[in-house]
Design a protein around this motif. Structure first.
Motif, PDB file in Angstrom:
ATOM      1  N   ALA A  87       9.814 -12.397  10.424  1.00  0.00           N
ATOM      2  CA  ALA A  87      10.167 -11.455   9.372  1.00  0.00           C
ATOM      3  C   ALA A  87       8.941 -11.238   8.506  1.00  0.00           C
ATOM      4  CB  ALA A  87      11.325 -11.984   8.523  1.00  0.00           C
ATOM      5  N   VAL A  88       8.920 -10.125   7.785  1.00  0.00           N
ATOM      6  CA  VAL A  88       7.840  -9.818   6.847  1.00  0.00           C
ATOM      7  C   VAL A  88       8.388  -9.935   5.439  1.00  0.00           C
ATOM      8  CG1 VAL A  88       6.199  -8.092   6.035  1.00  0.00           C
ATOM      9  CG2 VAL A  88       6.672  -8.315   8.478  1.00  0.00           C
ATOM     10  N   THR A  89       7.730 -10.734   4.636  1.00  0.00           N
ATOM     11  CA  THR A  89       8.168 -10.933   3.261  1.00  0.00           C
ATOM     12  C   THR A  89       7.071 -10.474   2.299  1.00  0.00           C
ATOM     13  OG1 THR A  89       8.833 -12.570   1.617  1.00  0.00           O
ATOM     14  CG2 THR A  89       7.323 -13.320   3.321  1.00  0.00           C
ATOM     15  N   VAL A  90       7.469  -9.793   1.241  1.00  0.00           N
ATOM     16  CA  VAL A  90       6.521  -9.431   0.186  1.00  0.00           C
ATOM     17  C   VAL A  90       6.397 -10.636  -0.726  1.00  0.00           C
ATOM     18  CG1 VAL A  90       6.016  -7.892  -1.727  1.00  0.00           C
ATOM     19  CG2 VAL A  90       7.133  -7.006   0.329  1.00  0.00           C
ATOM     20  N   PRO A  91       5.220 -11.256  -0.784  1.00  0.00           N
ATOM     21  CA  PRO A  91       5.095 -12.502  -1.541  1.00  0.00           C
ATOM     22  C   PRO A  91       5.163 -12.256  -3.038  1.00  0.00           C
ATOM     23  CG  PRO A  91       2.956 -11.778  -0.762  1.00  0.00           C
ATOM     24  CD  PRO A  91       3.949 -10.837  -0.158  1.00  0.00           C
ATOM     25  N   PRO A  92       5.586 -13.265  -3.790  1.00  0.00           N
ATOM     26  CA  PRO A  92       5.544 -13.181  -5.256  1.00  0.00           C
ATOM     27  C   PRO A  92       4.108 -12.983  -5.732  1.00  0.00           C
ATOM     28  CG  PRO A  92       6.851 -15.060  -4.513  1.00  0.00           C
ATOM     29  CD  PRO A  92       6.136 -14.539  -3.321  1.00  0.00           C
ATOM     30  N   PRO A  93       3.932 -12.622  -6.984  1.00  0.00           N
ATOM     31  CA  PRO A  93       2.568 -12.359  -7.495  1.00  0.00           C
ATOM     32  C   PRO A  93       1.600 -13.508  -7.290  1.00  0.00           C
ATOM     33  CG  PRO A  93       4.231 -11.605  -9.057  1.00  0.00           C
ATOM     34  CD  PRO A  93       4.967 -12.341  -7.991  1.00  0.00           C
ATOM     35  N   GLY A  94       2.102 -14.731  -7.211  1.00  0.00           N
ATOM     36  CA  GLY A  94       1.196 -15.869  -7.081  1.00  0.00           C
ATOM     37  C   GLY A  94       0.712 -16.128  -5.677  1.00  0.00           C
ATOM     38  N   LEU A  95       1.132 -15.343  -4.709  1.00  0.00           N
ATOM     39  CA  LEU A  95       0.733 -15.593  -3.322  1.00  0.00           C
ATOM     40  C   LEU A  95       0.455 -14.264  -2.625  1.00  0.00           C
ATOM     41  CD1 LEU A  95       0.318 -17.897  -1.273  1.00  0.00           C
ATOM     42  CD2 LEU A  95       2.653 -17.518  -0.498  1.00  0.00           C
ATOM     43  N   ALA A  96      -0.646 -13.646  -2.965  1.00  0.00           N
ATOM     44  CA  ALA A  96      -1.021 -12.377  -2.347  1.00  0.00           C
ATOM     45  C   ALA A  96      -1.625 -12.621  -0.975  1.00  0.00           C
ATOM     46  CB  ALA A  96      -2.020 -11.648  -3.244  1.00  0.00           C
ATOM     47  N   ALA A  97      -1.428 -11.654  -0.080  1.00  0.00           N
ATOM     48  CA  ALA A  97      -1.941 -11.776   1.277  1.00  0.00           C
ATOM     49  C   ALA A  97      -3.446 -11.627   1.305  1.00  0.00           C
ATOM     50  CB  ALA A  97      -1.297 -10.715   2.170  1.00  0.00           C
ATOM     51  N   VAL A  98      -4.061 -12.206   2.326  1.00  0.00           N
ATOM     52  CA  VAL A  98      -5.487 -12.021   2.563  1.00  0.00           C
ATOM     53  C   VAL A  98      -5.674 -10.667   3.221  1.00  0.00           C
ATOM     54  CG1 VAL A  98      -7.501 -12.872   3.831  1.00  0.00           C
ATOM     55  CG2 VAL A  98      -5.909 -14.486   2.790  1.00  0.00           C
ATOM     56  N   ARG A 154      -7.451 -19.956   5.166  1.00  0.00           N
ATOM     57  CA  ARG A 154      -8.008 -18.883   4.333  1.00  0.00           C
ATOM     58  C   ARG A 154      -7.037 -18.450   3.246  1.00  0.00           C
ATOM     59  NH1 ARG A 154      -9.585 -14.898   9.094  1.00  0.00           N
ATOM     60  NH2 ARG A 154      -7.854 -16.087  10.020  1.00  0.00           N
ATOM     61  N   LEU A 155      -5.754 -18.364   3.615  1.00  0.00           N
ATOM     62  CA  LEU A 155      -4.737 -18.013   2.624  1.00  0.00           C
ATOM     63  C   LEU A 155      -4.616 -19.114   1.580  1.00  0.00           C
ATOM     64  CD1 LEU A 155      -2.470 -16.016   1.778  1.00  0.00           C
ATOM     65  CD2 LEU A 155      -0.914 -17.337   3.236  1.00  0.00           C
ATOM     66  N   ALA A 156      -4.667 -20.371   2.036  1.00  0.00           N
ATOM     67  CA  ALA A 156      -4.572 -21.492   1.102  1.00  0.00           C
ATOM     68  C   ALA A 156      -5.791 -21.545   0.180  1.00  0.00           C
ATOM     69  CB  ALA A 156      -4.442 -22.803   1.876  1.00  0.00           C
ATOM     70  N   ALA A 157      -6.989 -21.281   0.728  1.00  0.00           N
ATOM     71  CA  ALA A 157      -8.199 -21.326  -0.088  1.00  0.00           C
ATOM     72  C   ALA A 157      -8.200 -20.219  -1.139  1.00  0.00           C
ATOM     73  CB  ALA A 157      -9.435 -21.202   0.800  1.00  0.00           C
ATOM     74  N   LYS A 158      -7.646 -19.074  -0.779  1.00  0.00           N
ATOM     75  CA  LYS A 158      -7.612 -17.958  -1.727  1.00  0.00           C
ATOM     76  C   LYS A 158      -6.814 -18.308  -2.966  1.00  0.00           C
ATOM     77  CE  LYS A 158      -6.252 -13.102  -2.140  1.00  0.00           C
ATOM     78  NZ  LYS A 158      -5.762 -11.885  -1.455  1.00  0.00           N
ATOM     79  N   HIS A 159      -5.772 -19.139  -2.818  1.00  0.00           N
ATOM     80  CA  HIS A 159      -4.904 -19.475  -3.942  1.00  0.00           C
ATOM     81  C   HIS A 159      -5.045 -20.927  -4.380  1.00  0.00           C
ATOM     82  CE1 HIS A 159      -2.941 -15.582  -3.496  1.00  0.00           C
ATOM     83  NE2 HIS A 159      -2.831 -15.811  -2.207  1.00  0.00           N
ATOM     84  N   GLY A 160      -6.053 -21.629  -3.857  1.00  0.00           N
ATOM     85  CA  GLY A 160      -6.307 -23.001  -4.267  1.00  0.00           C
ATOM     86  C   GLY A 160      -5.190 -23.957  -3.908  1.00  0.00           C
ATOM     87  N   LEU A 161      -4.543 -23.733  -2.745  1.00  0.00           N
ATOM     88  CA  LEU A 161      -3.425 -24.579  -2.330  1.00  0.00           C
ATOM     89  C   LEU A 161      -3.902 -25.684  -1.401  1.00  0.00           C
ATOM     90  CD1 LEU A 161      -0.777 -21.778  -1.620  1.00  0.00           C
ATOM     91  CD2 LEU A 161      -0.841 -23.323  -3.596  1.00  0.00           C
TER      92      LEU A 161
END
Length: 425
Positions: A87-98, A154-161
């Motif tokens: 499925a495709v989910t639109v993430p909350p503001p705190g988790l933007a896609a790369v 890469r997604l985790a690094a973008k948000h410091g996760l």
């Protein structure tokens, strides 16, 4: 004098020729042992690769449910299976896609592809090494009722996760659910050069348990199910079981045996080559040693005539030559044990590299970096000398010794001491 003692004195007296014979015998045994080691190593790696990769059968259709997937998954031919709900989910503001550089509008509304899985390590990309967990762990069957997530680095690094952090995912109707990050993975594949939706990029593929996708209101029925079987020959039987559960129509049954062919078939060819090499070496070795012994017999006609004149039996003369050659088998095995392992390792690396390069070249759709990413483990792992392999070489070596002395020994049976001594006067 006992013919065994005469054989020992003969080896000492003819040390130069004995050393030559030992060298020939040592080379033969080393090649034989190398062939056995290479064949054994390829068989072990073939079994491991077949278990790890296997053949993936993908089933899609409207009638596919979790219950049907579970029943097909317990079919005896299935080694493991995975239920997928995408499925495709639109993430909350705190988790933007790369998003790739230069994407119009910055891609702020692009979503993430939510992959609901039963176990991430059984997915083809993870099994073949294209995608690897680099921190934490993957999704397992034990996570079926947990809200855990596996992110691309890469997604985790973008948000410091990092592993152990909590992140929210958005669902239908504005629903939000917290998920614990249990692992980070690395996708080795390059992004396509043409424009691609952010949801289709490798960096934006997130993995969660199937039930978590359902809890977000993004789907109920599995999108597809992937069943791993041992070989392509079993696909027809699994298809018959799928027809029994889903009916003759209304579902797709796709068999993907390319990873199997790319990795297992080259190993089989190398194993078959090693088996043929063993027999070729055995035949050539017997012929070479037979010629050497035949020349030795001709050089020692005077000795043989003297022994026959003294009343020695002809079979004992043949036995003396057999003992002389057989005694050299023991040090030859020692030489083989030292050289055979290195020989098999180098030959295996060369042959497998050639086979895998040819396999990748025969499939134009496979990019070089994808072919290399399939499996970067050593070409022929776990090559070791065992007592069983040495026993096989000793048995074949003994057979070579007997053949190479008994066949030329037929000429000894035709000898007459008077004619020999007359010729040598």
């Amino acid at each position: 004098m006992n013919f065994v003692k005469r054989a020992a004195f003969s080896l000492v007296a003819r040390a130069g020729k004995a050393a030559l014979l030992l060298g020939v015998f040592g080379v033969i045994c080393a090649l034989l042992l190398g062939g056995f080691l290479l064949r054994g190593a390829t068989e072990r790696r073939e079994a491991e690769t077949q278990r790890r990769v296997g053949v993936d059968v993908t089933v899609r259709g409207d009638g596919l449910t979790s219950a049907v997937v579970g029943r097909l998954g317990t079919y005896p031919l299935v080694e493991r299976y995975n239920e997928l709900l995408r499925a495709v989910t639109v993430p909350p503001p705190g988790l933007a896609a790369v998003v790739p550089e230069g994407t119009p509008g910055g891609g702020g509304k692009d979503g993430l592809t939510l992959n609901g899985v039963r176990a991430s390590d059984t997915l083809l990309d993870f099994a073949t090494g294209r995608v690897r967990v680099v921190a934490g762990r993957g999704i397992t069957v034990a996570d079926a009722r947990r809200k855990v997530i596996l992110l691309e680095r890469r997604l985790a690094a973008k948000h410091g996760l990092a592993v152990g952090d909590t992140v929210e995912l958005g669902g239908a109707g504005g629903r939000r659910e917290p998920f614990e990050v249990v692992g980070l993975y690395r996708d080795t594949r390059q992004d396509p050069p043409q424009w691609t939706s952010a949801a289709d990029l490798g960096a934006n593929q997130v993995y969660v348990p199937v039930a978590a996708v359902t809890a977000l209101g993004l789907g109920v029925k599995p999108t597809e199910a992937v069943f791993t079987i041992g070989s392509p020959d079993l696909a027809e039987r699994l298809h018959a079981e799928a027809v029994r559960l889903l009916g003759p129509k209304g579902f797709r049954f796709d068999v993907n045996d390319k990873p199997y062919r790319d990795q297992v078939l080259p190993l089989r060819r190398v194993g078959a080559f090693a088996g043929a090499l063993v027999w070729l070496i055995a035949l050539c070795g017997a012929a070479i040693l037979g010629l050497v012994v035949l020349l030795t017999v001709k050089e020692r006609r005077a000795e043989l005539g003297m022994l026959l004149a003294l009343g020695e039996r002809k079979w004992k003369l043949i036995g003396q030559h057999t003992v002389e050659v057989t005694v050299l088998l023991v040090p030859a095995l020692g030489v083989a044990a030292l050289a055979g392992q290195s020989l098999a390792h180098r030959a295996g690396e060369t042959l497998l590299a050639r086979e895998q390069y040819g396999g990748a070249a025969s499939h134009p759709g496979t990019a070089p970096h994808e072919a290399a990413a399939l499996d970067d483990t050593p070409a022929v792992p776990d090559i070791r000398v065992s007592a069983g392999d040495l026993g096989k070489v000793a048995g074949i070596g003994l057979g070579i010794a007997l053949v190479s002395t008994v066949v030329p020994g037929v000429g000894i049976l035709r000898l007459h001491p008077r004619s020999i001594l007359t010729d040598t006067e």
